[in-house]
Scaffold this motif. Structure first.
Motif, mmCIF file in Angstrom:
data_model
loop_
_atom_site.group_PDB
_atom_site.id
_atom_site.type_symbol
_atom_site.label_atom_id
_atom_site.label_comp_id
_atom_site.label_asym_id
_atom_site.label_seq_id
_atom_site.Cartn_x
_atom_site.Cartn_y
_atom_site.Cartn_z
ATOM 1 N N GLU A 35 -54.736 -10.791 12.453
ATOM 2 C CA GLU A 35 -55.563 -11.990 12.359
ATOM 3 C C GLU A 35 -54.955 -13.000 11.383
ATOM 4 O O GLU A 35 -54.891 -14.202 11.678
ATOM 5 C CB GLU A 35 -56.973 -11.607 11.893
ATOM 6 C CG GLU A 35 -57.936 -12.775 11.775
ATOM 7 C CD GLU A 35 -58.368 -13.315 13.119
ATOM 8 O OE1 GLU A 35 -58.772 -14.489 13.167
ATOM 9 O OE2 GLU A 35 -58.299 -12.580 14.114
ATOM 10 N N GLU A 39 -53.457 -16.763 12.465
ATOM 11 C CA GLU A 39 -53.945 -17.985 11.822
ATOM 12 C C GLU A 39 -52.815 -18.716 11.101
ATOM 13 O O GLU A 39 -52.768 -19.951 11.097
ATOM 14 C CB GLU A 39 -55.061 -17.651 10.827
ATOM 15 C CG GLU A 39 -56.289 -17.016 11.452
ATOM 16 C CD GLU A 39 -57.004 -17.931 12.424
ATOM 17 O OE1 GLU A 39 -56.903 -19.167 12.261
ATOM 18 O OE2 GLU A 39 -57.666 -17.416 13.355
ATOM 19 N N PRO A 166 -55.572 -18.955 17.548
ATOM 20 C CA PRO A 166 -56.253 -19.097 16.253
ATOM 21 C C PRO A 166 -57.726 -19.432 16.461
ATOM 22 O O PRO A 166 -58.089 -20.071 17.458
ATOM 23 C CB PRO A 166 -55.504 -20.262 15.589
ATOM 24 C CG PRO A 166 -54.178 -20.314 16.273
ATOM 25 C CD PRO A 166 -54.427 -19.865 17.679
ATOM 26 N N THR A 167 -58.556 -19.034 15.537
ATOM 27 C CA THR A 167 -60.006 -19.157 15.696
ATOM 28 C C THR A 167 -60.451 -20.575 16.014
ATOM 29 O O THR A 167 -61.261 -20.799 16.918
ATOM 30 C CB THR A 167 -60.721 -18.669 14.423
ATOM 31 O OG1 THR A 167 -60.295 -17.333 14.134
ATOM 32 C CG2 THR A 167 -62.222 -18.692 14.612
#
Length: 467
Positions: A35, A39, A166-167
Motif C-alpha cells: 500500500e 501510494e 492509488p487510493t
C-alpha cells in the motif's frame, strides 16, 4: 612502564566502542508495505495502460450480455419460441455466471487474479464461438450458459485495477471504466443493425468474439497483483512488479524493505460471515441483487417495449399488428402463438439512444453529452460511497415509477435514458465499495459472492420484463 601499557588498551577499547556504535541503526531498518509503495509511486503511464487493458474487459462483457437482447427477436422467429423460452436463455446465462462467480473468486484468492482472468477469457471465447454453430434451441441455451460461466471471471480485471491504483484515484478511474461497458453495448447494437439483416445472427456472434480474443493477447502486459503475491509469501515477485511500475511511471520506490504478513488463510467463505464482516456482507449482497435486477430489467424491458412497439401498455393504433406465427405444439389445441417481429432500423436507433444514458453519470467529460455533469464521480469522491449510492438508488426507484406514466415514444426514450444513467451509477459505486471494504485475502471471494447474488436478480429480471 605499567602506565604506558594501559594507554594503548584504552585507545583500542574506544575504537571498538566507536565501531560498535552503528549497531542500533541496523535495528531501525525502514520498511514499507505494498500500500505504501502504490501510494508513493503514484499515478502514471502504467496505470493508463492498466486502465485501457483491464477496462476493455468491460467491452467484451457488455457485448456478450447485450448480445441476448439483440438476438432474441431472431431466434424467437427461427425456432418459433414462446415468451418464457426467450426469457429462459437470459436466465441460464446468469445462472452460469452465478455458479462460477463464487468458484472463480475462491480460485483467484488462492492462485492469483491474473491466472483466473486469463482462464475466464479463454473459456468465454471458446464457448461463444461454439454458440454460433448451435443446431437447436437447447444447444443455444447450454452454450450461452457456458459463456456466462466465463464472463463471471471478468471481475478479476476490476480487482487488479483496484489493487494497483492509488487510493485518491480510485473514485475517478473506476467509474470511468463504465465507458468501456458503454462502448461494448453500443458496438454490439450497431453491429447487429448491420450484420443480422445481411448475413445473420450466427455471424454476429462470431464477429463479437474477436475483441475477447485480441484482449487475451494484451494480458501479457499486465502483471499479477503485487498485493496477492506478497500475501502468498512471494515478496520478490511483488517487489519486482512494483519496481517495474515505478520505472515505467518514472517515479521512485519508498526506502526500506518490503514487509507484509503472509496470509496462509485465503479465500475462505467463512471469513465473509465472520462477526467482523457479517453485517457488511449481508447488506452488500442485498444491494447487489437489487441493483442487478434493476439494471438488466431496464435493458430487457427496453428491448421488449421496442419489439412489441408498446406505449402506454398497448399496441400503437397507427401501426399494423405484428406477424403472428402459428406453430404446431403438444397442447390440446395444437397451436402455439409466437410473435415474430424483427427489429427495424428505428428500433436499433432507440436502443442506442437509451444506452447513451449511461454516459451521463460515469463519463460526463465527453463533450457531446456535457448537458449532465459527471454527478456519479463527484458524488463518490465528495459525498462518499454510501451516501452517493443511497441517492442514485432512490432516484432509480423514482424513474421506474415514472416509466408507468402514459407518455409518447419520446417520453419513453427519455425515461429509459435516465434509468440507464442511474442504474449504471449504482453499479459503479457498489463495485468500488465492495472492492475497498474487503482485505486482500478475501477481496476476490467477496466480489465473487456478490456477483453471484447479483445474478439472482438478473435471472429473475427476464421473467418480469419479458414474460
Amino acid at each position: 612502564m605499567a602506565a604506558k601499557q594501559t594507554e594503548p588498551v584504552t585507545i583500542i577499547s574506544l575504537r571498538k566502542l566507536s565501531q560498535a556504535a552503528p549497531e542500533p541503526q541496523q535495528k531501525e531498518t525502514k520498511t514499507f508495505t505494498v500500500e505504501d509503495a502504490v501510494e508513493t509511486i503514484g499515478f502514471g503511464r502504467f496505470h493508463i495502460a492498466l486502465f485501457l487493458i483491464m477496462g476493455s474487459t468491460g467491452v467484451v462483457e457488455a457485448m456478450e450480455i447485450m448480445l441476448i437482447a439483440v438476438v432474441s427477436p431472431v431466434i424467437r422467429c427461427e425456432w418459433q419460441l414462446e415468451n418464457w423460452q426467450v426469457a429462459f436463455v437470459t436466465t441460464m446465462v446468469f445462472f452460469g455466471y452465478m455458479v462460477s462467480s463464487i468458484l472463480f473468486g475462491l480460485l483467484a484468492d488462492r492462485y492469483g487474479r491474473w491466472k483466473i482472468l486469463l482462464l475466464s477469457f479463454l473459456w468465454g471465447a471458446y464457448f461463444s464461438l461454439l454458440t454460433s454453430f448451435s443446431p437447436s434451441y437447447i444447444w443455444f441455451v447450454f452454450l450461452r450458459t457456458m459463456v456466462g460461466c466465463g464472463v463471471s471471471g471478468h471481475a478479476q480485471g476490476l480487482i487488479i485495477k483496484t489493487e494497483f491504483l492509488p487510493t485518491k484515484y480510485r473514485g475517478y478511474m473506476l467509474p470511468l471504466s463504465q465507458v468501456f461497458w458503454l462502448a461494448g453495448s453500443l458496438l454490439i447494437i450497431s453491429m447487429a443493425s448491420v450484420v443480422i439483416p445481411t448475413i445473420g445472427w450466427r455471424w454476429l456472434i462470431r464477429i463479437a468474439s474477436i475483441p475477447g480474443i485480441i484482449l487475451i493477447m494484451a494480458f501479457k502486459f499486465i502483471p499479477e497483483s503485487a498485493r496477492f503475491n506478497v500475501s502468498t509469501g512471494n515478496t520478490q515477485a511483488a517487489l519486482d512488479t512494483l519496481e517495474s511500475i515505478a520505472k515505467m511511471n518514472r517515479s521512485v520506490m519508498p526506502e526500506g524493505q518490503l514487509v507484509e504478513p503472509i496470509l496462509e488463510k485465503r479465500g475462505r467463505f467463512a471469513d465473509l460471515l465472520d462477526s467482523k464482516y457479517l453485517r457488511t456482507t449481508l447488506q452488500i449482497w442485498i444491494i447487489w441483487l437489487g441493483i442487478s435486477f434493476a439494471y438488466y430489467g431496464v435493458i430487457l424491458a427496453s428491448a421488449e417495449l421496442l419489439e412489441r412497439d408498446l406505449v402506454c401498455g398497448s399496441k400503437s393504433e397507427s401501426e399494423p399488428e405484428p406477424e403472428v406465427v402459428e406453430t404446431t405444439g403438444d397442447s390440446e389445441e395444437g397451436l402455439s402463438p409466437c410473435y415474430c417481429h424483427m427489429f427495424a432500423p428505428s428500433d436499433y436507433r432507440t436502443m442506442i439512444i437509451s444506452t447513451l444514458g449511461e454516459i451521463a453519470f460515469p463519463s460526463g467529460c465527453i463533450r457531446t453529452y456535457t448537458i449532465m455533469n459527471p454527478l456519479n464521480i463527484l458524488g463518490i469522491n465528495f459525498l462518499g460511497r454510501r451516501l452517493s449510492l443511497s441517492i442514485t438508488m432512490g432516484c432509480t426507484a423514482l424513474f421506474f415509477l415514472l416509466l408507468n406514466i402514459c407518455t409518447s415514444s419520446a417520453g419513453l426514450i427519455g425515461f429509459l435514458f435516465m434509468l440507464r444513467a442511474l442504474v449504471a451509477a449504482n453499479f459503479n459505486t457498489i463495485y468500488i465499495y465492495t472492492a475497498e471494504v474487503y482485505p486482500t485475502q478475501m477481496r476476490a471471494l467477496g466480489m465473487g459472492t456478490s456477483g453471484s447474488l447479483c445474478r439472482i436478480g438478473a435471472m429473475v429480471a427476464p421473467f418480469i420484463s419479458q414474460v
